[in-house]
Design an enzyme around this catalytic site. Structure first.
Site, PDB file in Angstrom:
ATOM      1  N   TYR A 211       0.824  -1.211   0.000  1.00  0.00           N
ATOM      2  CA  TYR A 211       0.000   0.000   0.000  1.00  0.00           C
ATOM      3  C   TYR A 211       0.858   1.261   0.000  1.00  0.00           C
ATOM      4  O   TYR A 211       1.799   1.394   0.777  1.00  0.00           O
ATOM      5  CB  TYR A 211      -0.897   0.001   1.240  1.00  0.00           C
ATOM      6  CG  TYR A 211      -1.997   1.026   1.211  1.00  0.00           C
ATOM      7  CD1 TYR A 211      -3.162   0.799   0.496  1.00  0.00           C
ATOM      8  CD2 TYR A 211      -1.875   2.223   1.906  1.00  0.00           C
ATOM      9  CE1 TYR A 211      -4.186   1.735   0.477  1.00  0.00           C
ATOM     10  CE2 TYR A 211      -2.890   3.163   1.901  1.00  0.00           C
ATOM     11  CZ  TYR A 211      -4.050   2.914   1.173  1.00  0.00           C
ATOM     12  OH  TYR A 211      -5.059   3.841   1.163  1.00  0.00           O
TER      13      TYR A 211
ATOM     14  N   SER B  48       1.636  -7.639   2.025  1.00  0.00           N
ATOM     15  CA  SER B  48       0.656  -6.666   2.485  1.00  0.00           C
ATOM     16  C   SER B  48      -0.400  -6.465   1.396  1.00  0.00           C
ATOM     17  O   SER B  48      -1.076  -7.415   1.015  1.00  0.00           O
ATOM     18  CB  SER B  48       1.349  -5.367   2.897  1.00  0.00           C
ATOM     19  OG  SER B  48       0.475  -4.549   3.639  1.00  0.00           O
ATOM     20  N   GLN B  49      -0.564  -5.241   0.856  1.00  0.00           N
ATOM     21  CA  GLN B  49      -1.511  -5.080  -0.244  1.00  0.00           C
ATOM     22  C   GLN B  49      -1.179  -6.018  -1.396  1.00  0.00           C
ATOM     23  O   GLN B  49      -2.067  -6.603  -2.019  1.00  0.00           O
ATOM     24  CB  GLN B  49      -1.498  -3.634  -0.740  1.00  0.00           C
ATOM     25  CG  GLN B  49      -2.384  -3.389  -1.958  1.00  0.00           C
ATOM     26  CD  GLN B  49      -2.308  -1.958  -2.432  1.00  0.00           C
ATOM     27  OE1 GLN B  49      -3.211  -1.179  -2.218  1.00  0.00           O
ATOM     28  NE2 GLN B  49      -1.207  -1.605  -3.087  1.00  0.00           N
TER      29      GLN B  49
ATOM     30  N   ASP C  33       1.608  -8.307  14.456  1.00  0.00           N
ATOM     31  CA  ASP C  33       1.270  -7.430  13.338  1.00  0.00           C
ATOM     32  C   ASP C  33      -0.011  -6.664  13.652  1.00  0.00           C
ATOM     33  O   ASP C  33      -1.092  -7.243  13.706  1.00  0.00           O
ATOM     34  CB  ASP C  33       1.100  -8.269  12.071  1.00  0.00           C
ATOM     35  CG  ASP C  33       0.943  -7.430  10.810  1.00  0.00           C
ATOM     36  OD1 ASP C  33       0.759  -6.205  10.919  1.00  0.00           O
ATOM     37  OD2 ASP C  33       0.991  -8.027   9.712  1.00  0.00           O
TER      38      ASP C  33
ATOM     39  N   HIS D  72       4.496  -6.153  11.130  1.00  0.00           N
ATOM     40  CA  HIS D  72       4.089  -6.209   9.722  1.00  0.00           C
ATOM     41  C   HIS D  72       5.245  -6.486   8.769  1.00  0.00           C
ATOM     42  O   HIS D  72       5.019  -6.758   7.593  1.00  0.00           O
ATOM     43  CB  HIS D  72       3.374  -4.907   9.338  1.00  0.00           C
ATOM     44  CG  HIS D  72       2.603  -5.010   8.074  1.00  0.00           C
ATOM     45  ND1 HIS D  72       1.694  -6.028   7.829  1.00  0.00           N
ATOM     46  CD2 HIS D  72       2.600  -4.228   6.959  1.00  0.00           C
ATOM     47  CE1 HIS D  72       1.168  -5.873   6.627  1.00  0.00           C
ATOM     48  NE2 HIS D  72       1.707  -4.793   6.083  1.00  0.00           N
TER      49      HIS D  72
END
Length: 321
Positions: A91, A185-186, A271, A300
């Site tokens: 992101y 992640s994204q 996370d 994360h």
């Protein structure tokens, strides 16, 4: 500190997410419209000064035939079609600099790194605009067009991600039967989505994936980007049901149920950005063969380089000639 459920509860956790009744029709129509546009693949060699990797500036047509940028990196001078890794970005990031992210080409893969429309200024450079009208939204893209699945930002980005696989399979440097998707992640959320929307992948890798289990994620973490949705609903108090209806079309939990490619996930118990229960929500629904890398003392960042090392072993297993 632990941000979510302990491991024994993660192993039994199941998401409360439900499927929109027209989910399959929605995506079939969206992808059919995109497929009506020629992939429009364009490659230009890039002079990077590197001697072991050849790099190309790539453009292909994604959602609504709109141009999407990417980098292609391949081992220098390799004579034949290679297994390919299509990578999606986290992101706020874009495809970055041509000399960044050399791991996969160095390992012998053709590596197509897709730019992210409308992002690419937070921590790495991007060059692909998102020309759709935005409307009222919280800063970021999580609430752009969120009142209707047809106008939601991630409809366009997921379509780009699917079309990136078409672009990779069209490249002369790529063995079209050995294409995997990967991201963190994204990017991990996009990898899960693409695995659910295509049946021709050799493998999928999702590190600490975002965009999973929205009913839980939007309520248990105060961290952005999920917090963007909570911020929006603080002021749009009467839109909670409508927003969650839209999110159901894009939730990794629902799309994982349609995936068949072997998959490697990772999650981290500390996370706060993508809480581990949300990752397990998608993992438990994933219909294909799946494995989990769990990092007990990480946030994360997940497993960092060890995620990539384990993914390299996994992809060599599933993309072998």
């Amino acid at each position: 500190m632990l941000t979510d459920l302990p491991l024994d509860q993660l192993e039994s956790y199941r998401s409360s997410q439900t499927e929109p009744p027209d989910l399959d029709d929605f995506w079939a129509g969206t992808l059919a419209e995109a497929a009506g546009h020629d992939i429009g693949l364009r490659l230009s060699p890039v002079a990077t000064g590197l001697t072991t990797i050849d790099t190309y500036d790539v453009t292909f047509r994604g959602y609504a035939g709109q141009d999407v940028r990417a980098w292609l990196r391949v081992p220098a001078g390799h004579p034949g079609p290679l297994p390919a890794v299509v990578q999606y970005v986290g992101y706020g990031g874009g495809r970055g600099h041509a000399c960044e992210n050399l791991f996969w080409a160095s390992a012998g893969f053709a590596h197509l790194q897709m730019d992210t429309r409308g992002q690419g200024s937070g921590w790495s450079v991007g060059e692909t605009p998102d020309p759709a009208p935005a409307g009222p939204q919280v800063p970021g893209v999580m609430t752009r067009g969120i009142l209707d699945p047809a106008s939601y930002y991630y409809r366009r980005l997921y379509t780009d991600a699917v079309r990136a696989v078409d672009a990779a399979r069209s490249l002369p440097q790529v063995d079209a039967d050995r294409v995997a998707v990967l991201g963190g992640s994204q990017g991990g959320g996009l990898a899960i989505a693409v695995a659910g929307l295509r049946a021709d992948l050799a493998a999928a890798v999702a590190f600490v994936p975002f965009l999973c289990d929205f009913p839980r994620a939007t309520r248990i973490t105060d961290s952005y980007p999920y917090r963007e949705i909570a911020d929006y609903l603080k002021t749009h108090r009467e839109s909670v049901e409508r927003v969650h209806r839209t999110l159901g079309y894009f939730d990794g939990v629902n799309l994982a149920r349609r995936a068949g490619a072997p998959a490697l996930f990772s999650a981290a118990l500390m996370d706060a950005t993508c809480p581990p229960s949300t990752v397990y929500g998608a993992f438990h629904e994933y219909a294909g063969p799946r494995r989990m890398l769990l990092w007990e003392y990480n946030g994360h960042e997940g497993g960092g380089i060890l995620d990539e090392v384990r993914a390299l072993e996994f992809l060599r297993e599933h993309l072998a000639a």
